[in-house]
Design an enzyme around this catalytic site. Structure first.
Site, PDB file in Angstrom:
ATOM      1  CG  ASN A   1      -0.052  -0.002   2.418  1.00 33.73           C
ATOM      2  OD1 ASN A   1       0.358   1.052   2.651  1.00 33.73           O
ATOM      3  ND2 ASN A   1       0.167  -0.860   3.090  1.00 33.73           N
TER       4      ASN A   1
ATOM      5  CE  LYS B   1      -9.814  -0.112  11.603  1.00 34.67           C
ATOM      6  NZ  LYS B   1      -9.411   0.311  10.484  1.00 34.67           N
TER       7      LYS B   1
ATOM      8  CE  LYS C   1      -7.101  -4.132  14.285  1.00 33.90           C
ATOM      9  NZ  LYS C   1      -6.202  -3.697  13.483  1.00 33.90           N
TER      10      LYS C   1
END
Ligand code: PMT
Length: 394
Positions: free
Chosen positions: A207, A338, A342
């Site tokens: 990316n 997230k 996470k």
């Protein structure tokens, strides 16, 4: 607003080292303007400093400074600190004895800002009674001296007189300006850049992350006194000063490197754009169009380890874990998800899109924690890095 260091460069072989001083001051977030003595221009071209500082470089007292007829006064007022590095015996003597006969010495006399001098000269000149007496006068007057180092001198002599290390000169200026060193003693891990997941000997999945955000975080933490390990995917950026840099390629390599240092860290920041998947098979030769059609048109992917989620789960109560979320929409909602999945203490949500986020010099962010959100306007990645650490420390 950035604080301004007026850097005086005098006629000395070590004048080239002033470039490193400029970079160090800039990395600490300071603006640098350079004044050179005429003799200094025999050693280094003003254009060098003009390019580094993107500011005009002043030399002569009567040179044209457009719109500024009394240049030494305006320069002296602009300075938050006057640094002279390298400072010759001659300039040191002039300042100690109130002699102002060129642009640099008149500016030094006119300023009310603190003055820092880094002497550099031959050992016999340094040890000369006059120089020692001048150094004493200056120290008594509150001028900060970054003492010269000992060693081989350009003239071939050995002894004291070598310009101090640029990092020590920068450190003294930061002390004088009371620039934050509030992360001293903290150990920080930062991930940065993309990961690269090979398909065959020449192709990969990746990316466009440039690493700028992660490098800015590592630099900011180091400038504030932290011990920093930066684990970065392949990027074209130089190692930041005073940072231990581990260069990796794949997500698995990044995982292994972080896993080795995470337990000892106080703060971990995951700004890397990690590839969620990798090809199950990596072919060790170049796949050929036609003969290897299947292998090229159908790539089976397997999931990579989630570095942030794994470390978030492992973290102990004293550790602070920060993740990033690059989002094209619903930045806050996605960042909050997230935060939970996470096990992070903070997620920095950043909108990405055309000329935003990936590769850009600036970034816009919302800091999401379990207590709420803080929206930050677009700013340089370095300034954002400082705002993130300010929020963590508070
Ligand atoms: O490098 P630059 O050009 O400066 O660009 C900066 C950036 C846009 C890449 C950066 O600011 C950023 O947003 N990084 C996170 C990219 C992202 O959205 O990642 P994600 O949503 O896939 O992952 C969320 C978080 O989990 C991130 O902290 C990521 O580092 C982490 N992660 C993800 C997957 C994985 N396998 N391991 C991880 O640690």
């Amino acid at each position: 607003m950035k604080k301004t260091v007026l850097l005086g460069v005098t006629g000395c072989v070590a004048a080239y080292k002033a470039c490193e001083v400029v970079r160090g001051l800039q990395k600490a977030g300071l603006r640098v303007k350079v004044v050179m003595t005429k003799n200094a221009t025999e050693f280094i071209n003003p254009g060098q400093f003009r390019a580094l500082t993107r500011e005009p470089v002043a030399v002569g007292t009567f040179d044209d400074a457009p719109g500024d007829p009394i240049h030494h006064i305006s320069l002296s007022k602009e300075a938050d600190v006057v640094l002279i590095a390298p400072c010759t015996a001659n300039v040191l003597g002039k300042i100690a004895n109130g002699i102002a006969d060129d642009l640099l010495t008149t500016t030094a006399m006119a300023t009310t800002a603190p003055i820092v001098l880094a002497p550099a000269m031959n050992v016999n000149m340094y040890e000369n009674e006059a120089t020692q007496h001048n150094l004493m006068i200056l120290a008594e007057r509150g001028v900060r001296i970054v003492d010269a180092d000992s060693g081989y001198l350009a003239c071939g002599d050995v002894g004291k007189g070598r310009l101090a290390e640029p990092a020590d000169i920068v450190k003294t200026v930061l002390d004088v300006l009371e620039v934050k060193r509030d992360m001293r003693g903290k150990r920080v891990v930062v991930t940065a850049g993309p990961t690269v997941e090979p398909i065959d000997a020449v192709r990969y999945i990746s990316n466009p992350s440039s690493g700028k955000m992660g490098f800015a975080l590592a630099e900011a933490a180091a400038d504030r006194g932290a011990d920093v390990v930066l684990v970065t995917g392949p990027v074209g950026l130089d190692d930041p000063e005073d940072v231990e840099v581990v260069r990796v390629k794949t997500a698995q390599e990044m995982f292994n490197a972080v896993d080795g240092v995470f337990a000892d860290s106080d703060i971990a920041v995951f700004s890397a754009a990690v590839s969620d998947f990798r090809p199950e098979q990596v072919v060790d030769r170049k796949l050929k169009k036609g003969s290897d059609d299947d292998a090229l048109t159908t790539i089976k992917l397997v999931e990579n380890p989630d570095i942030l989620a794994t470390m978030g789960e492992k973290k102990h109560a004293d550790q602070y874990v920060i993740g990033f979320a690059a989002e094209t929409e619903n930045v806050v909602e996605n960042a909050r998800k997230k935060l939970e999945t996470k096990h992070a203490d903070m997620i920095v949500g950043n909108p990405v899109g055309e000329s935003k986020g990936f590769g850009a010099d600036d970034n816009e962010a919302v800091l999401v924690t379990k207590d709420g959100e803080s929206h930050l306007e677009s700013m340089s990645k370095r300034a954002l890095a400082d705002r993130i650490f300010d929020a963590v420390l508070s």
